[in-house]
Scaffold this motif. Structure first.
Motif, PDB file in Angstrom:
ATOM      1  N   PHE A 238     -40.320  26.083 -28.879  1.00 18.77           N
ATOM      2  CA  PHE A 238     -40.984  26.045 -27.576  1.00 18.77           C
ATOM      3  C   PHE A 238     -40.282  25.036 -26.676  1.00 18.77           C
ATOM      4  N   VAL A 239     -40.004  25.453 -25.461  1.00 16.93           N
ATOM      5  CA  VAL A 239     -39.282  24.621 -24.508  1.00 16.93           C
ATOM      6  C   VAL A 239     -40.262  23.979 -23.529  1.00 16.93           C
ATOM      7  N   ILE A 240     -40.117  22.674 -23.360  1.00 14.83           N
ATOM      8  CA  ILE A 240     -40.865  21.935 -22.340  1.00 14.83           C
ATOM      9  C   ILE A 240     -40.026  21.959 -21.064  1.00 14.83           C
ATOM     10  N   ALA A 241     -40.533  22.576 -20.026  1.00 15.23           N
ATOM     11  CA  ALA A 241     -39.778  22.649 -18.773  1.00 15.23           C
ATOM     12  C   ALA A 241     -39.593  21.245 -18.201  1.00 15.23           C
ATOM     13  N   HIS A 242     -38.359  20.923 -17.831  1.00 17.41           N
ATOM     14  CA  HIS A 242     -38.130  19.593 -17.250  1.00 17.41           C
ATOM     15  C   HIS A 242     -38.183  19.667 -15.729  1.00 17.41           C
ATOM     16  N   ALA A 243     -38.634  18.595 -15.129  1.00 14.19           N
ATOM     17  CA  ALA A 243     -38.748  18.500 -13.676  1.00 14.19           C
ATOM     18  C   ALA A 243     -37.357  18.385 -13.059  1.00 14.19           C
ATOM     19  N   PRO A 244     -37.224  18.645 -11.750  1.00 15.52           N
ATOM     20  CA  PRO A 244     -35.927  18.472 -11.090  1.00 15.52           C
ATOM     21  C   PRO A 244     -35.362  17.069 -11.311  1.00 15.52           C
TER      22      PRO A 244
ATOM     23  N   LEU B 101     -44.181   9.816 -24.408  1.00 18.46           N
ATOM     24  CA  LEU B 101     -44.486  10.798 -23.360  1.00 18.46           C
ATOM     25  C   LEU B 101     -45.775  11.552 -23.663  1.00 18.46           C
ATOM     26  N   ILE B 102     -46.009  11.863 -24.927  1.00 19.85           N
ATOM     27  CA  ILE B 102     -47.215  12.614 -25.288  1.00 19.85           C
ATOM     28  C   ILE B 102     -48.485  11.798 -25.014  1.00 19.85           C
ATOM     29  N   LEU B 103     -48.357  10.467 -24.871  1.00 21.36           N
ATOM     30  CA  LEU B 103     -49.504   9.609 -24.560  1.00 21.36           C
ATOM     31  C   LEU B 103     -49.632   9.331 -23.066  1.00 21.36           C
ATOM     32  N   HIS B 104     -48.775   9.934 -22.255  1.00 22.95           N
ATOM     33  CA  HIS B 104     -48.744   9.621 -20.818  1.00 22.95           C
ATOM     34  C   HIS B 104     -50.097   9.902 -20.161  1.00 22.95           C
ATOM     35  N   HIS B 105     -50.692  11.036 -20.501  1.00 18.36           N
ATOM     36  CA  HIS B 105     -52.061  11.330 -20.070  1.00 18.36           C
ATOM     37  C   HIS B 105     -52.966  11.014 -21.263  1.00 18.36           C
ATOM     38  N   PHE B 106     -53.283   9.741 -21.405  1.00 20.01           N
ATOM     39  CA  PHE B 106     -53.843   9.267 -22.669  1.00 20.01           C
ATOM     40  C   PHE B 106     -55.194   9.900 -22.995  1.00 20.01           C
TER      41      PHE B 106
ATOM     42  N   GLU C 209     -33.536  15.146  -9.602  1.00 19.08           N
ATOM     43  CA  GLU C 209     -33.526  14.202  -8.490  1.00 19.08           C
ATOM     44  C   GLU C 209     -34.876  13.527  -8.254  1.00 19.08           C
ATOM     45  N   GLN C 210     -35.936  13.992  -8.892  1.00 20.90           N
ATOM     46  CA  GLN C 210     -37.244  13.378  -8.681  1.00 20.90           C
ATOM     47  C   GLN C 210     -37.317  11.999  -9.335  1.00 20.90           C
ATOM     48  N   PRO C 211     -38.173  11.111  -8.825  1.00 26.78           N
ATOM     49  CA  PRO C 211     -38.335   9.791  -9.453  1.00 26.78           C
ATOM     50  C   PRO C 211     -38.827   9.927 -10.893  1.00 26.78           C
ATOM     51  N   ASP C 212     -38.494   8.943 -11.715  1.00 26.47           N
ATOM     52  CA  ASP C 212     -38.833   9.013 -13.134  1.00 26.47           C
ATOM     53  C   ASP C 212     -40.335   9.143 -13.369  1.00 26.47           C
ATOM     54  N   ASN C 213     -41.131   8.431 -12.596  1.00 22.08           N
ATOM     55  CA  ASN C 213     -42.579   8.498 -12.830  1.00 22.08           C
ATOM     56  C   ASN C 213     -43.129   9.881 -12.517  1.00 22.08           C
ATOM     57  N   VAL C 214     -42.545  10.553 -11.527  1.00 23.52           N
ATOM     58  CA  VAL C 214     -42.973  11.907 -11.186  1.00 23.52           C
ATOM     59  C   VAL C 214     -42.576  12.872 -12.302  1.00 23.52           C
ATOM     60  N   LYS C 215     -41.344  12.705 -12.799  1.00 22.30           N
ATOM     61  CA  LYS C 215     -40.884  13.563 -13.897  1.00 22.30           C
ATOM     62  C   LYS C 215     -41.718  13.346 -15.154  1.00 22.30           C
ATOM     63  N   ASP C 216     -42.002  12.095 -15.467  1.00 24.71           N
ATOM     64  CA  ASP C 216     -42.808  11.806 -16.656  1.00 24.71           C
ATOM     65  C   ASP C 216     -44.171  12.481 -16.556  1.00 24.71           C
ATOM     66  N   ASP C 217     -44.781  12.394 -15.396  1.00 23.82           N
ATOM     67  CA  ASP C 217     -46.106  12.978 -15.204  1.00 23.82           C
ATOM     68  C   ASP C 217     -46.071  14.490 -15.395  1.00 23.82           C
ATOM     69  N   ALA C 218     -45.079  15.140 -14.771  1.00 22.33           N
ATOM     70  CA  ALA C 218     -44.992  16.601 -14.842  1.00 22.33           C
ATOM     71  C   ALA C 218     -44.641  17.074 -16.252  1.00 22.33           C
ATOM     72  N   GLU C 219     -43.711  16.383 -16.895  1.00 19.84           N
ATOM     73  CA  GLU C 219     -43.248  16.830 -18.212  1.00 19.84           C
ATOM     74  C   GLU C 219     -44.281  16.530 -19.298  1.00 19.84           C
ATOM     75  N   ALA C 220     -45.043  15.456 -19.133  1.00 19.11           N
ATOM     76  CA  ALA C 220     -46.135  15.187 -20.071  1.00 19.11           C
ATOM     77  C   ALA C 220     -47.210  16.257 -19.944  1.00 19.11           C
TER      78      ALA C 220
END
Length: 549
Positions: A477-483, A361-366, A485-496
Motif C-alpha cells: 500500500f502506497v501512502i501518497a506524498h504531498a507536493p 509520523l503515525i503519532l502526528h494525529h495522536f 514544495e510544501q512546508p514540512d509541517n503541511v506535508k507531515d499533516d497531510a501524509e499522516a
C-alpha cells in the motif's frame, strides 16, 4: 602466510578482480561493525558475491567498540553504552604496515574473515588499535563514525589508503576498486600517486556508489584540514585543486569521487533522478546510473515461509507466521512487560533512526492514533525500533518521545538493541512494515525488501525502491506524498492523515474481514520481491553495468 587468501575459484563470468571498500558491514550478529542500512546492504552484497563466486574481496575497518550498544536508562529512555569487542573467528594475517596520517606513520594490522565463516566473499578488516601505535593513533579504529572531524578524516585514510596498500602487499592484482559511499575517498589519491598521477588511470579502475541525498552521507571538509591530515598523500595541494577542479576552501567527498570514477551508481531509480539533479550540472563527473539496492535472501528469508509459499500451502504459511509473531512477542514482553496477541495486526517501524525517516509520523494525529490503537473491532499492535546516531540529539529526542507518549498503551512497544537479530525478528514477526520517510530523501530503504520476503506487507511513502515494487493494493500500500514544495509541517499533516486513512479504510478491514484477500497481498509481495530485490541481482548488475572497463 598463515591464512588462505582466495579459497574458491571465481566463476568464469566473474573473473575480473574487484575490491569493495565500505566503512561498515552487517554480516552477522556476532560481528558488530555496522550502524544501519549501509552496512546491511554491504553485508548482503558480500553474501551474494560468495554465492555467485565472484572474484571480489571486501575491505572494512575492525571497530574496537563497534557503533554502540543500545541500553535503557532507569526511566526506560535510550542509553548509549560502549564495550570493547573480541572476535576469535578473525584470522591475523601477520601483516602490519604503515600509512601516513597527519604527516606521521600510523601502523595498520590486517585481519582476515574466511568465506566459510559467514558465507561471504573473502574479507579484510583493518585496525590501528595495536601496540605499535600511540594512544591517539589507536583510537582511529575505536568507534564507527567518530564525531570528531579529524578522527573521521583519519578513518577515511585508514579505509582508503590502508585498503589500497593492503591489496598491494598481498600481491593481488585488482581491476576494479569499488567505493561504497565516499568514506574511503583517499583511495582515489593513493591510486593517483600509484599510477603516475594520471587521472585517466584512476578513472579506469575506480567506481563509486552514492547512497543518499542527505548531507551526512555527502561529507564536505575544509581543504586545509584534509591537507594537514595527509588525506592526499604526497600529492601537493595545488595539484589536488587542479585535478579535483576545486575553486573554494572545501572538498566534497561525493563530488570528488564522481570526478575520479569512470562510473557511479545511485541506489534506486528515484535516487538516480535525484542524484543526477544534485550532481549532474558539475563539470567532469562520471555517469550516474541506477542500480537498486537489494538484500540477500539466503540470510534474511525464513525457510519455512518460503517453502510454504512455494508449495502453495496457505495453512502452513499462516501457521508459521503465527509462530514467528509469537517469537517476536517474547522479545516485546521481555523488554517492555507488554503481552502481545498473535491474532492482532502488528505494525512495525524499524530501521536506522534519523529525523527524515519520521518514526513518529503515525503519532502526528495522536488522538486519532489512540482511537485506532484502542479499537475493539480492528485492533492493532505497534512496535518501533532503531538506533539513532549517538550525538543526534534531535533523533534521540524523537526516539525517547515514542517511549513517553505510548507508555500507557499496552499494545505499543519501543525496543532496544536494534541489530541484525532483532531486525530479522521484527521482519518475520510483523504483519505490516511501515516506511514513512520525507520524500525524496530515502534513496533506497532496503528494510522493506526483507520484510516482504517474510510475509510482511509494506505500507510506505513512494520513495526509494518502493515505486519499483509496490502495485498499490496488490502487493502493498502506497501512502501518497504531498507536493515537495510544501512546508514540512503541511506535508507531515497531510501524509499522516493519508497513512491513517490507509490503515483504517484498507489494511485493517482486509486483515480482519477479508483474511484470504490479505493473504493474497502477502503472497504476491513475497513472489514479487524476489529475484528483483534479492542481492544476487544487484551483485550481477555491479559486474555487468559498473565494473566494465
Amino acid at each position: 602466510m598463515a591464512f588462505t587468501f582466495q579459497p574458491y575459484a571465481p566463476a568464469p563470468k566473474y573473473k575480473q578482480a574487484a575490491a569493495y571498500f565500505s566503512m561498515e558491514f552487517a554480516l552477522d550478529q556476532a560481528l558488530k561493525i555496522y550502524s544501519g542500512g549501509l552496512g546491511f546492504l554491504a553485508g548482503s552484497h558480500m553474501r551474494s558475491a560468495f554465492e555467485l563466486k565472484q572474484n571480489l574481496v571486501g575491505i572494512g575497518i575492525l571497530w574496537s567498540y563497534g557503533y554502540y550498544d543500545q541500553g535503557r536508562n532507569p526511566d526506560r529512555t535510550l542509553r548509549v553504552d560502549y564495550t570493547q569487542k573480541q572476535y576469535s573467528f578473525l584470522q591475523d594475517t601477520g601483516l602490519v604496515f604503515p600509512i601516513t596520517i597527519h604527516g606521521a606513520d600510523v601502523h595498520v594490522r590486517a585481519l582476515y574473515l574466511a568465506p566459510e565463516t559467514f558465507g561471504t566473499a573473502p574479507m579484510f578488516f583493518l585496525t590501528t588499535d595495536i601496540p605499535e601505535n600511540d594512544y591517539l593513533s589507536r583510537t582511529i579504529s575505536h568507534h564507527l563514525y567518530d564525531p570528531d572531524a579529524a578522527a573521521r578524516v583519519a578513518q577515511s585514510i585508514l579505509l582508503g589508503v590502508g585498503g589500497g596498500k593492503l591489496l598491494d602487499l598481498l600481491g593481488r592484482p585488482t581491476d576494479v576498486y569499488h567505493l561504497n559511499e565516499g568514506h574511503g575517498l583517499p583511495l582515489a589519491f593513493y591510486l593517483y600517486e600509484k599510477h603516475g598521477r594520471q587521472l585517466a588511470e584512476v578513472q579506469r579502475r575506480l567506481v563509486f556508489t552514492t547512497h543518499t541525498p542527505e548531507l551526512a552521507g555527502n561529507e564536505e571538509r575544509p581543504l586545509k584540514l584534509l591537507t594537514d591530515m595527509s588525506f592526499f598523500g604526497p600529492v601537493p595541494e595545488a595539484e589536488i585543486r587542479q585535478v579535483a577542479r576545486l575553486d573554494g576552501t572545501t572538498l566534497n567527498y561525493t563530488l570528488t569521487a564522481l570526478r575520479f570514477a569512470h562510473r557511479a551508481n545511485a541506489v534506486s531509480k528515484v535516487h538516480g533522478t535525484v542524484a543526477n539533479e544534485m550532481w549532474g550540472h558539475y563539470e567532469g563527473i562520471c555517469p550516474i546510473i541506477p542500480i537498486t539496492n537489494s538484500q540477500n535472501g539466503t540470510y534474511w528469508r525464513d525457510p519455512q515461509l518460503a517453502a510454504a509459499l512455494k508449495g502453495k500451502d496457505d495453512a502452513a504459511l499462516l501457521a508459521r507466521k503465527r509462530e514467528l509473531k509469537q517469537a517476536l512477542f517474547k522479545a516485546v514482553a521481555d523488554q517492555t512487560g507488554n503481552i502481545f496477541d498473535p491474532d492482532v495486526l502488528t505494525i512495525v517501524w524499524a530501521r536506522r533512526f534519523a529525523a527524515y525517516k519520521r518514526a513518529d509520523l503515525i503519532l502526528h494525529h495522536f488522538e486519532r492514533f489512540v482511537a485506532l490503537a484502542t479499537n475493539a473491532k480492528h485492533p492493532i499492535q505497534m512496535i518501533w525500533a532503531g538506533k539513532p546516531y549517538p550525538l543526534d540529539y534531535g533523533a534521540i529526542s524523537v526516539f525517547n518521545s515514542l517511549i513517553s507518549r505510548t507508555k500507557n498503551l499496552p499494545n505499543c512497544a519501543v525496543l532496544m538493541g536494534y541489530e541484525l537479530e532483532l531486525s530479522a525478528e521484527l521482519k518475520k514477526g510483523s504483519d505490516v512494515w511501515l516506511n514513512t520517510p520525507r520524500y525524496p530523501r530515502e534513496a533506497s530503504g532496503t528494510s522493506g525488501m526483507t520484510a516482504a520476503m517474510n510475509a510482511s506487507v509494506n505500507v510506505s511513502i513512494a520513495d526509494g525502491w518502493i515505486p519499483e515494487f509496490i502495485k498499490d493494493g496488490e502487493n502493498g500500500f502506497v501512502i501518497a506524498h504531498a507536493p515537495v514544495e510544501q512546508p514540512d509541517n503541511v506535508k507531515d499533516d497531510a501524509e499522516a492523515t493519508a497513512l491513517l486513512d490507509i490503515l483504517e479504510n484498507h489494511v485493517l478491514p482486509l486483515y480482519y474481514d477479508q483474511p484470504k484477500n490479505f493473504l493474497k497481498v502477502v503472497k504476491t509481495a513475497m513472489k514479487d520481491v524476489e529475484p528483483a530485490f534479492e542481492s544476487g541481482r544487484m551483485a550481477r548488475e555491479y559486474y555487468e553495468k559498473l565494473y566494465k572497463i
